[in-house]
Design an enzyme around this catalytic site. Sequence first.
Site, PDB file in Angstrom:
ATOM      1  N   ASP A 159       0.779  -1.156   0.015  1.00 22.64           N
ATOM      2  CA  ASP A 159      -0.145   0.094  -0.096  1.00 22.64           C
ATOM      3  C   ASP A 159       0.923   1.282  -0.038  1.00 22.64           C
ATOM      4  OD1 ASP A 159      -2.193   1.638   0.546  1.00 22.64           O
ATOM      5  OD2 ASP A 159      -1.398   1.683   2.479  1.00 22.64           O
ATOM      6  N   ASP A 183      -1.281  -0.758   5.889  1.00 20.93           N
ATOM      7  CA  ASP A 183      -1.597  -0.233   7.307  1.00 20.93           C
ATOM      8  C   ASP A 183      -3.233   0.016   7.575  1.00 20.93           C
ATOM      9  OD1 ASP A 183      -1.920   1.890   5.594  1.00 20.93           O
ATOM     10  OD2 ASP A 183      -1.349   3.064   7.273  1.00 20.93           O
ATOM     11  N   ASP A 216      -6.639  -2.412   3.163  1.00 15.65           N
ATOM     12  CA  ASP A 216      -5.602  -3.243   3.094  1.00 15.65           C
ATOM     13  C   ASP A 216      -5.867  -4.622   3.459  1.00 15.65           C
ATOM     14  OD1 ASP A 216      -4.200  -1.060   2.096  1.00 15.65           O
ATOM     15  OD2 ASP A 216      -3.435  -0.540   3.906  1.00 15.65           O
TER      16      ASP A 216
END
Lengths: 1144, 336
Positions: A426, A857, A861
């Site tokens: 990410d 995080d 995700d």
Amino acid sequence: MARVRKRSTHLSKLCSFSCCRRAGATDEHARIGQKGYSRVVYCNEADSQEQIRLKYRGNYVSTTKYTAANFIPKSLFEQFRRVANVYFLVVACVSFSPLAPYSGPSILAPLVIVIGATIAKEGIEDWHRRSQDIEANNRKVEVFDGNGSFKETKWKDIRVGHLVKVCKDEYFPADLLLLSSEYEDGVCYVETMNLDGETNLKLKHALEVTSSIRGVETIKDFRAVIKCEDPNEHLYSFVGTLYYECKQYALSPQQILLRGSKLKNTNYIYGVVIFTGHDTKVMQNAVGPPSKRTRIERTMDKIFYILFSALVLVSFVGSVVFGIETKKDNGGNYGRWYLRPDSTTVFFDSRRPLVAAFLHFLTALMLYGYLIPISLYVSIEICKVLQSIFINQDQAMYDEETERPAQARTSNLNEELGQVYTILSDKTGTLTCNSMEFVKCSIAGTAYGRGMTEVEVALARKRGEIIDEALATDTAEPGGSVKGFNFRDERIMNGNWVNEPHSDVIQKFFRVLATCHTAVPEVTESGQIVYEAESTDEVAFAIAAREVGFQFFSRNQTGIQLHELDPSTGERVDRLYKLLHVLEFSSARRRMSVIVRNPENQLLLLSKGADSVMFERLSEHGRMFEVQTKEHIERYSEAGLRTLVVAYRELDDDDGYKLWEEEYVKAKTSVGADRDDLLDKLTDMIERDFILLGATAVEDKLQKGVPSCIDKLARAGIRIWVLTGDKKGTAINIGYACSLLRHGMRQIVITLELPEIEALEKQGDKDAIATASLESVEKQIRDGKSQVDEESSIEFGLIIDGKSLYFALDENLVKLFMNLAMSCATVICCRSSPKQKAVVTRLVKSVTNKTTLAVGDGSNDVGMIQEADIGVGISGVEGMQAVMSSDFSIAQFRFLEHLLLVHGHWCYRRIAKMICYFFYKNIAFGFTLFWFEAYASFSGQPAYNDWYMSCYNVFFTSLPVIALGVFDQDVSATLCLEHPSLYQEGVQNILFSWIRILGWMFNGVLSSITIFFLTTNSITVQAFRNDGQVADYSVLGLTMYTCVVLTVNCQMALSVNYFTWIQHLFIWGSIALWFIFLLVYGSIPPTLSTTAYKVFIEACAPSIRFWLTALLVVIATLLPLFSYKAFQIRFRPMEHDTIQATRL
Amino acid sequence: MADMNRERHRTRETAFYLFTQQSLPACKPVLTPGWVITIFLFMGLIFIPVGLITLRASHSVVEIVDRYDTECVPEAFRIDKISYIQDDSIPKNCSRFMKVHKYMKAPIYIYYQLDNYYQNHRRYVKSRSDKQLLHGQKYHDTSSCQPVELNNGQPIVPCGLIAWSLFNDSFTFIRERAELKVNRKNIAWKSDRDHKFGKNVHPFNFQNGTLIGGGKLNPKVPLSDQEDLIVWMRTSALPSFRKLYGRIKEDLDADDVIVVNLMNNYNTYSFGGKKKLVLSTSSWLGGKNDFLGHACVIIGSSSLILAIVFTLLHLKYRRPYGDTSYLPWSRKSLSG
């Protein structure tokens, strides 16, 4: 704006500031009382007969896997789900029958030890869960006792219908219906971090009829009935009706406070318990993460099959020979008369050799069971748990700022860390800090804000420009002490902006920043104002406005208050802006507006949004600074900054607006499929004819050490994909900043932001767009592929946007696309949705068929993290949901380097070596039994004493392997990091290739042959001692066993690269233990020790031949592998060999 | 003292820290060419002399082996040896001549050797009762002795197949008409005599069944003194085995001829086993066995050869040790 978009669903709740709630009952409400909607709660009457009769579960919560009663049976059942354990259990049961080649207890003992250890481990883990439960169950909350007072009650004693009072910063003990709060309008703020990982506050709203129930007297008389849905796991839905004072009121999630969330910014609330304990939504949601198995484990299963086949084969051969031999005894003169074939049992019946052979086959299966290492699973588990402890303890992965260590949340993926082929990352919060800093702005066509961002520095370096060190370092340390604000420009700061040419525009600009948002101010103990908002960008704006002198300090349902600098007087004045409407942000709209009435009674529409949507909405006379602003925005986004255009519009306070407002409120409160369309149309009507004020630029700071970490990982040969919601330009720039895209790399961009597609979009023919897009994407992919094929010497970076990705993942294209993506060193998917992230992860996993690691995080995700082979959660600012669903959590992205290159490499190596070695030692041992059988006419007589054998796996050989599996390191951590290419050993699976596994197995067979034949030929037939005694069965067994123990332990010593006192203790200790065992076991009375009685002390120890034979056999057995290693290290060194050599 | 304690505490703490950080002081052996050559040479230099010494010890042992199972069957019965051995009426005595080809120093050990006799067969090995051997008839649970457990409802002591199949050929040795003194005491393990076979346990109901296996025992002698039985009951590991029969306490000179008068009672004919009589001296390494010496020499010399090959190859393919450029993946540019 990725952050904001993600949160759009929750922003809608803020509409309750200004507009009414839905009043009418929806379809779902009609179903109340039917199946699935049958729950009845008698408010404030938890002890009434009606409520008790319903028998809802109490609030006692237990998350343990076992209870005291079912622990033994359930954990045993869990254990015997493993095929190998079932095999051993069957063997142990059969071992009490005459079929068994050795005594029952000696088979049962290791099984009991092994299974006992595993069960003990389970028990300890469960105990930890239990103590957490106890803690939660005994928390206290105030419950209304019906007589006019609140009593402290333990959570576990709360029942449905109780009326509870929850105070600020307390967790809700159960799912509650919000009745009233400290505030008159019955609102309260809650934090739902434990539910969805979001740190922002959410607003909950009580029904109007109940919001006045606050005094003890009113509470006492409060009686109502709630009928609602049955317990379910949907966090964002709730259907129910409140029957109060003969009227019905529809309930929505707005009134529900969920267990697991926390009361914030509100001193107290009253609520009625609706769902308790396991019926609460959070508990209904509690499902364990999907269990993942590592590649090595899967290979291990195959090895087990090989060994099982080997076992069956060996047993079969033995049985055939045994059958033939037994048949021979069936003659007139009874062949081997000393076996009494005339008066025999079925097991040795020479008249029925087939039956005897079949029964012997079963015996042999037990006898050669040593080929299958019983303690392998438990040893591996012990090793992995210890490895995880090392990961958790590692100071190199400890974040001092947040005081968070790395955490291995599951221990069974350790070695997979050493085989990662692709990392899917990410961007926001992972590569970047997700702490937005307001760095620049463009107001009235003038660019403000000095200093360079990290991206700019990187870009400048790329271009080869000389960097002004002063400016570059300036950004390195955040400006001043204000978090979220790194703006420096003396022209604006300290009230200097009043002297700027367009000071009125500047004033308006910051007013927009201070009012056009959904943040909530909070005064800290030190008197400072901090902001909580759904997106960190908004916080940055509010802070920026505050720092410049437009301090937003209070918000309520109807208005926003600012401390402002009055340019004319130079004094600070309070100004109240009446907040009329919030036109929320959505990913489709890409803008957000508020309609406010300022103290001068002007009606204003203040707006901020993406450049692409804002510029086309400017009015004719509002385009004064358009050209310069566009230029600045271009420059900002090139520098990796997130930009927003700020504009406003004055509304006429006339009938036209009134009409619009009426329509808008109606649309807001309407229910139906077309509500959103209607709202879009209405907002579109009013959000036009803007006057441009300027643009903001917010920096999403890179996390510490990201570029160097990515560079290392790239040098380790790991492919890195970035999946981000950002726009293309930002993503590419961040790519450069963190050295994902490097100088000399060619970019392949696949996008649908093409003129022809856009033209089609304007026409609005959806089918045509889809076809054209698909064709366009296919063409771009093919072009890219041909580029890659033409020039093999250049590295390529692939950038694809979310829309194109949608088409690229089409069935027909996906193969082509993955093919292209695999040949690129870096892939950046921008504008991708959480679902696309998960899909891409799954595809990468299945196409490459190699290990993928996803790191992220945020809650967006989670899909990706659960889908990947290894999920790593960054325990950063965005709450814990990613961490909760991850397998490993680290505090910063840069720790990934240490986690993979050091721990991953070590763990992979350890486990791989350990398993190979495990099979080696068991094959070496098991086959000596087979060779002996060949000399005992395959009668099933083991070569060794029963207890020697059962101690083999448990005592004499297990500790060194565990030491290897836990402590061994080929090279030190520093060298691991210095030579990232070492990591390829894991990716290419060199240490656990079939050649290597079979090699070790072959070595095992070879060792067994060497041991058996050297020993037998050396110590028999002649006298083996100087006093003329010959070696009998027990002496040969002992000698051979000694050789096996010495050999496998010395073999281990040869394989260990890292000798601490622990290895020394375990290896030499195991050997010593064997001799001690011999002394002890040999001195207990012969009826117990049978063939081991005094054999060592009386026969073997005084015999020089015994010691000489042992020495010879050990050396002869080690020689092949040692020579192979010596030559291989010198002439075909592997990476770690070379690095070890450089260490010298 | 307090200082020292604190000091100790601190070192313990740092040791624990080093442990958790996986950086304990460690020895990290690396197989450098120098070490490899040294180890190979060292092994060669150890094992060749050891092997030679072992061979010498083996050669110093004088061993006379005489296979008598066929020769001791009268010509007439050679075709059907089984009926010969099973017929009690035929005398089983037999004389063999053994020529001493080299001086043999006392004590000279007498062994009988049986080949193709599976004393390690599972059915055979299991068929005994250690408790009965120690406690005699007091111990009743002798089911492990099947099928030689009871006879006429009476327990058999010692029970089981092993005891039942006791070897019963006997030998006397005559040199120049004088009988050689054979010491048949202390041929069994001391621990067996003392702890495994009862001092008050006497044979009972032994070899009384319809099918007589091997030798009989004197019921008056306790089991702990029945050394032939004790030796026999230490079952052999492999189908070819020797067992100690006794010791000759006199030296034998080269060219002495020993006349062996033996009773060829034991039936090895029905399963094609061989019987041999062995006279052997003993060295510090035990009996005559060239295998161990040869194996040592072979291992030693192969180590030497490996050392030489390694050295030659090492010198031939010179390249700086620790050069990473030879690695397969180093050739691909990963760093870009």
